[in-house]
Design an enzyme around this catalytic site. Structure first.
Site, mmCIF file in Angstrom:
data_model
loop_
_atom_site.group_PDB
_atom_site.id
_atom_site.type_symbol
_atom_site.label_atom_id
_atom_site.label_comp_id
_atom_site.label_asym_id
_atom_site.label_seq_id
_atom_site.Cartn_x
_atom_site.Cartn_y
_atom_site.Cartn_z
ATOM 1 C CB VAL A 146 -34.975 53.887 2.679
ATOM 2 C CG1 VAL A 146 -35.246 52.639 3.507
ATOM 3 C CG2 VAL A 146 -35.266 55.145 3.491
ATOM 4 C CG ASN A 187 -21.096 63.205 -2.133
ATOM 5 O OD1 ASN A 187 -20.329 62.713 -1.320
ATOM 6 N ND2 ASN A 187 -22.210 62.595 -2.487
ATOM 7 C CD GLU A 189 -17.529 61.358 -5.227
ATOM 8 O OE1 GLU A 189 -18.364 60.885 -6.038
ATOM 9 O OE2 GLU A 189 -17.547 61.106 -4.002
#
Length: 482
Positions: free
Chosen positions: A77, A189, A192
């Site tokens: 979620v 990330n 990235e």
């Protein structure tokens, strides 16, 4: 209630959750229970994918009853309050020894907090970074789980069954305890962000300097992808640059608004690095570049500011493109080196035992920054587990030696042409700072002592010193108050 038929369950059946559930169900030995707050998504998933043999549940009690012990559930979620709400409900129906896995992009301090609270109930809590997007979730992601050693015994075989595979090895490893998994995913990330910005700067320089079309530059990137720059991001860059907009017939890259979005993990990486005292300048500049792009009102006003008078013209196109390639590879090395520095510092700060070689190996497939040279990173940390700076490993030091002259030419050319290259230039500045015999920090220390009596140390004797800057400038040995 369902009988205890499933060995793994998924809560949250939006695209990522439903794809992960399908991936789990496709692997031999897995029976998957699924639950979503709105029944419609559960029903739709079961009807659309009868081959998966899902065990649908329509309450948390039903979900828990459908799972064999130790019960294992993966929460998919949106990070934040929704995650806390699901954890609270699962704790009510789970028992000591069961396992709750948060597979969302949670901020690692939240994972540390949640793990501590859940541990008090006897239930295991695992924060697992899952990379690769929707496709990775379905076909095989790179997975970065934290949590207890006990939870890994049950969870490890399940995650290995669904992870991407690189050179015969599943792209998952037990990263470390409590928030270690989400910490490593956060840094992934951040790297990235830097990688994408560097590629964008390379494209921009080639286009402005050579006049090549996006399709022609796509061919350049496709060629680069056959060598040391081989990676998923280089591969998809070529595809993006080839794409033509169906409505206008223009290159799609020219139709897309030049304002880059962000979901927070880049900022978290930079903020955490600041708190750890680790310079991640390439990642920081990539994050700031997205922020700058997202302020068109400022850019519109500043468009009247002067730039270079002369047009940017490249005399030797092929030589310039090769320089950009070398600069891109050198800057990419710095981005990864800074990222692994942050992981090493985080492990020391939070008492995690993180195998940096294993981390680089699980990034070889199933994640956004998968690249050929991750094997080189793995080798570097196998050869020297305590390597203080990745960039100094023999392979990378040689690459930086080969590329640094081209790197400097590219940064100079970009500066003279007024073309922003924050990731290229900050990476080069970091490289030069790292290799410097002496830095101007000595002057900074003098300034700090002048206005704040912050003291300083000397190169020629032990102790901490303070100068009485008013009057006769007498130097006195200061008491160590730190």
């Amino acid at each position: 209630m369902n009988a205890a038929v499933a060995n793994i369950g998924v809560v949250g059946l939006a695209v990522m959750g439903s794809n992960l559930a399908r991936n789990l169900a496709s692997r031999e030995g897995n029976k998957v229970a699924v639950y979503n707050r709105s029944r419609e998504k559960t029903d739709a998933l079961v009807v659309e994918h009868p081959e998966a043999g899902f065990a649908p549940a329509f309450s948390y009690e039903d979900f828990a009853a459908s799972l064999s012990k130790p019960r294992t559930a993966i929460i998919m979620v949106k990070a934040g309050r929704g995650t806390d709400a699901v954890i609270d409900e699962l704790v009510k129906v789970f028992e000591p020894g069961d396992i709750i896995v948060d597979g969302g992009n949670a901020y690692f301090p939240d994972t540390i907090r949640r793990e501590k609270a859940v541990r008090e109930t006897g239930i295991n809590f695992v924060g697992a970074g899952i990379s690769g997007g929707e496709e990775g979730a379905l076909l095989g992601p790179s997975i970065m789980p934290g949590g207890s050693d006990e939870s890994w015994v049950t969870l490890g075989p399940i995650l290995k069954s669904i992870a991407a595979v690189a050179e015969g090895e599943p792209c998952v490893t037990h990263i470390g305890h409590d928030g270690a998994g989400h910490f490593v995913k956060m840094v992934h990330n951040g790297i990235e962000y830097a990688d994408m910005q560097l590629i964008a700067e390379a494209y921009d320089l080639i286009r402005r300097g050579t006049g090549k079309t996006p399709a022609e530059i796509a061919d350049v990137f496709a060629e680069w992808n056959k060598g040391e720059l081989e990676s998923y991001l280089i591969e998809i860059t070529a595809e993006v640059l080839r794409q033509v907009d169906a409505e206008t017939g223009k290159p799609l890259v020219d139709v897309i608004l030049d304002q880059a979005g962000a979901k927070g993990t880049g900022a978290w990486t930079v903020q955490t690095a600041l708190s750890l005292g680790v310079p991640v300048s390439g990642i920081a500049e990539a994050t700031f570049a997205r922020s700058l792009s997202s302020h068109p009102e400022q850019r519109a006003v500043a468009a009247s500011l002067p730039g270079p008078d002369e047009a940017f013209e490249v005399a030797d196109v092929d030589a310039f493109i090769e320089d950009v390639r070398l600069a891109l590879f050198a800057s990419k090395i710095i981005a990864y080196s800074q990222g692994f520095d942050e992981i090493r510092a985080g492990a020391a700060e939070y008492d995690w035992t993180i195998d940096l070689s294993a981390v680089s190996k699980i990034w070889r497939a199933g994640c956004i920054i998968r690249a050929q040279f991750l094997n080189r990173i793995a080798d570097a940390y196998v050869d020297a587990p305590d390597l203080p700076v990745l960039a100094t490993a023999p392979y990378f030091a040689a690459a930086l030696t080969d590329g640094q002259a081209a790197w400097r030419r590219v940064v100079v050319a970009a500066t003279q042409a007024g073309i922003p290259s924050p990731a290229f230039s900050s990476s080069l500045a970091y490289y030069d700072g790292l290799r410097a015999d002496r830095l101007p920090a000595a002057l900074v220390q003098g300034q700090r002592d002048f206005f704040g009596a912050h003291t300083y140390k000397r190169i020629d004797k032990e102790g901490t010193f303070h100068t009485l800057w008013s009057g006769d400038r007498t130097e006195i040995e200061a008491e160590d108050t730190h």
